[in-house]
Design an enzyme around this catalytic site. Structure first.
Site, PDB file in Angstrom:
ATOM      1  N   HIS A 114       0.848  -1.173   0.000  1.00 30.80           N
ATOM      2  CA  HIS A 114       0.000   0.000   0.000  1.00 30.80           C
ATOM      3  C   HIS A 114       0.891   1.233   0.000  1.00 30.80           C
ATOM      4  O   HIS A 114       1.813   1.311   0.785  1.00 30.80           O
ATOM      5  CB  HIS A 114      -0.855  -0.031   1.271  1.00 30.80           C
ATOM      6  CG  HIS A 114      -1.987   0.912   1.234  1.00 30.80           C
ATOM      7  ND1 HIS A 114      -1.815   2.260   1.326  1.00 30.80           N
ATOM      8  CD2 HIS A 114      -3.310   0.705   1.099  1.00 30.80           C
ATOM      9  CE1 HIS A 114      -2.998   2.843   1.257  1.00 30.80           C
ATOM     10  NE2 HIS A 114      -3.918   1.927   1.127  1.00 30.80           N
TER      11      HIS A 114
ATOM     12  N   TYR B  64      -7.977  10.263   4.679  1.00 30.82           N
ATOM     13  CA  TYR B  64      -8.035  11.132   5.858  1.00 30.82           C
ATOM     14  C   TYR B  64      -8.913  12.323   5.502  1.00 30.82           C
ATOM     15  O   TYR B  64      -8.547  13.118   4.625  1.00 30.82           O
ATOM     16  CB  TYR B  64      -6.650  11.658   6.226  1.00 30.82           C
ATOM     17  CG  TYR B  64      -5.649  10.613   6.664  1.00 30.82           C
ATOM     18  CD1 TYR B  64      -5.791   9.946   7.882  1.00 30.82           C
ATOM     19  CD2 TYR B  64      -4.527  10.316   5.889  1.00 30.82           C
ATOM     20  CE1 TYR B  64      -4.853   9.013   8.305  1.00 30.82           C
ATOM     21  CE2 TYR B  64      -3.583   9.388   6.301  1.00 30.82           C
ATOM     22  CZ  TYR B  64      -3.751   8.743   7.509  1.00 30.82           C
ATOM     23  OH  TYR B  64      -2.823   7.824   7.934  1.00 30.82           O
TER      24      TYR B  64
ATOM     25  N   PRO C  44      -3.389   6.007  17.414  1.00 29.78           N
ATOM     26  CA  PRO C  44      -3.364   5.278  16.139  1.00 29.78           C
ATOM     27  C   PRO C  44      -3.313   6.176  14.910  1.00 29.78           C
ATOM     28  O   PRO C  44      -3.352   5.681  13.788  1.00 29.78           O
ATOM     29  CB  PRO C  44      -4.670   4.470  16.174  1.00 29.78           C
ATOM     30  CG  PRO C  44      -5.557   5.195  17.114  1.00 29.78           C
ATOM     31  CD  PRO C  44      -4.681   5.923  18.088  1.00 29.78           C
TER      32      PRO C  44
ATOM     33  N   LYS D  95       1.629   3.615  14.154  1.00 33.47           N
ATOM     34  CA  LYS D  95       3.000   3.309  14.570  1.00 33.47           C
ATOM     35  C   LYS D  95       3.079   2.215  15.629  1.00 33.47           C
ATOM     36  O   LYS D  95       4.143   1.638  15.850  1.00 33.47           O
ATOM     37  CB  LYS D  95       3.680   4.566  15.148  1.00 33.47           C
ATOM     38  CG  LYS D  95       3.830   5.709  14.180  1.00 33.47           C
ATOM     39  CD  LYS D  95       4.922   5.431  13.184  1.00 33.47           C
ATOM     40  CE  LYS D  95       5.163   6.585  12.252  1.00 33.47           C
ATOM     41  NZ  LYS D  95       5.634   6.163  10.935  1.00 33.47           N
TER      42      LYS D  95
ATOM     43  N   TYR E 150       6.167   8.867   7.665  1.00 36.22           N
ATOM     44  CA  TYR E 150       4.896   8.115   7.674  1.00 36.22           C
ATOM     45  C   TYR E 150       5.137   6.615   7.577  1.00 36.22           C
ATOM     46  O   TYR E 150       4.499   5.827   8.269  1.00 36.22           O
ATOM     47  CB  TYR E 150       4.066   8.604   6.485  1.00 36.22           C
ATOM     48  CG  TYR E 150       2.645   8.084   6.410  1.00 36.22           C
ATOM     49  CD1 TYR E 150       1.741   8.335   7.430  1.00 36.22           C
ATOM     50  CD2 TYR E 150       2.198   7.382   5.302  1.00 36.22           C
ATOM     51  CE1 TYR E 150       0.433   7.886   7.353  1.00 36.22           C
ATOM     52  CE2 TYR E 150       0.902   6.940   5.202  1.00 36.22           C
ATOM     53  CZ  TYR E 150       0.022   7.186   6.242  1.00 36.22           C
ATOM     54  OH  TYR E 150      -1.276   6.744   6.144  1.00 36.22           O
TER      55      TYR E 150
END
Ligand code: APR
Length: 397
Positions: free
Chosen positions: A77, A207, A299, A303, A394
């Protein structure tokens, strides 16, 4: 019946990603260990958690022959999409930063693989065994007092205890207050965490920053999708109907402009208060902390599981060196090495929280924060160097 008493060189508390990676690595090097897990086996398999594995996490698992399942059933992904009041944009992070990608693989599947590998190698594990307290960690006879599901007490003696039993476990509770510093931050944000029996609606992590609150979309499998909806603090998990959840997701994710979401039954709901904490140091005598027991991370940037695997590998090397070669360097440096990575992940996660949530107050400070958040988002949309920085942080740990 679970074993009530026993001994092992390393007693590992908790069969999550941290505990099971550690136990597999110890066993592979012939270190005598046992895992004590409070839950029963079927409960572990049913527990839906995180699902985004960083490239470095996959490399660690591959290095130790623990990646067969995720290689077969996980998928890579590399895109995230932001939807905001200023429109939407995508970042393909495989083309940015270090060019690394995530592997999407549900955490419960990873736990299942790690467990199967451990048992096939002859590993010892005791389900239905709750650690109550770690005793004597600063002395010559460390032990763990336990209680079985049917209430029988017992005791496990150890040379080392690995506290991988999560934030509510016995390990962190067993460290006296004067021996540890606890750093804690309540981000004052609450999410409804949802698991939908529906295929993902985007090829990206979604998001959405909306005036009604944050909404998030994360693929899990071809038939399951994780969604998040920011909600009022104190909202009961089951107070929203499926229909209300989907309508609200549609609204916040801009289904009218960008296309409808693929709906399905909501099969799990939980309320997640975004909180972070870190314990320093991660060692108290013979007791070491790893994973959520060491640090809880919100979350927002996925991580938690990645830190857990990284720490488990560091701890395994440290304990193996000490127990098989009498080399204490790893156990002595374990805490400092982990904390550098934990604080880096906390910093990025905090940056994401601020990016993704509008301040709801009407006061000057909230209005000011909302403008700076919008400017941060604009920089991410337009600046290549900002995007490279984002991609590196990220996907990396
Ligand atoms: N005694 C024995 N086992 C315990 C106890 C206890 N007192 N308390 C908790 N446990 C077990 C839990 O049942 C669980 O199986 O410890 C395990 C901890 O596993 P995780 O919570 O998955 O924690 P960790 O291995 O640190 O992995 C961190 O998990 O928090 C999620 O998604 C988050 O990705 C993060 C990852």
């Amino acid at each position: 019946m679970p074993t009530v008493d026993g001994s092992a060189d390393v007693v590992v508390l908790g069969a999550g990603p941290a505990g099971l990676v550690l136990a597999n690595l110890l066993l592979a090097r012939g270190v005598d260990c046992v895992v004590l897990e409070r839950a029963e086996l079927d409960h572990l398999h049913a527990r839906a958690r995180a699902g985004f594995l960083a490239a470095n996490t996959v490399r660690i698992l591959e290095r130790h022959g623990l990646a067969d399942g995720l290689r077969r059933r996980g998928h890579t992904h590399s895109t995230c999409e932001f939807r905001t009041e200023d429109g939407r944009f995508q970042l393909d992070y495989s083309a940015l930063g270090r060019g690394e990608v995530h592997t999407v693989y549900p955490q419960q599947d990873l736990v299942e693989d790690l467990l199967a590998h451990y048992l096939a190698a002859g590993g010892r594990i005791s389900f239905g065994t709750e650690a109550v307290a770690v005793r004597g960690a600063d002395g010559a006879e460390p032990s763990v007092s336990v209680r079985t599901a049917d209430g029988r007490p017992g005791r496990w003696r150890a040379r080392y205890v690995a506290g991988c039993d999560g934030r509510h476990g016995a390990a962190r509770r067993s460290i006296p207050d004067h021996s540890v510093r606890r750093f804690r931050r309540d981000h004052d944000v609450t999410w409804l965490g949802l698991l939908a029996e529906a295929p993902p609606s985007l090829d990206a992590v979604g998001y959405a920053v909306h005036e009604r609150g944050f909404a998030g979309h994360m693929a899990r499998t071809s038939a399951l999708t994780r969604y998040y909806l920011q909600c009022e603090r104190g909202t009961p998990a089951d107070s929203w109907s499926d229909e209300r959840i989907w309508d609200e997701l549609d609204l916040r994710m801009g289904a009218k402009e960008y296309g409808p979401l693929r709906r399905g039954r909501i099969v799990q709901r939980s309320v997640i208060g975004l909180e972070s904490d870190v314990l320093e140091p991660l060692r108290y005598g013979a007791l070491f902390l790893a994973g959520d027991a060491a640090s809880l991370i919100s979350p927002s940037a996925a991580k938690g599981a990645n830190l857990a695997v990284l720490e488990a590998e560091l701890l395994a090397h440290a304990l193996i060196d000490d127990l098989t070669r009498k080399d204490p360097v790893g156990v002595e440096s374990y805490s400092a090495r982990c904390l550098a990575r934990i604080w880096s992940a906390q910093e990025f996660s905090h940056w994401m929280i601020e990016l993704l949530h509008s301040a709801s107050g009407r006061d000057d400070a909230s209005r000011f924060l909302n403008r700076t958040r919008r400017s941060r988002m604009a920089a991410l949309r337009t600046s290549r160097s900002q995007q490279d920085w984002f991609a590196e942080r990220y996907v990396g740990v």
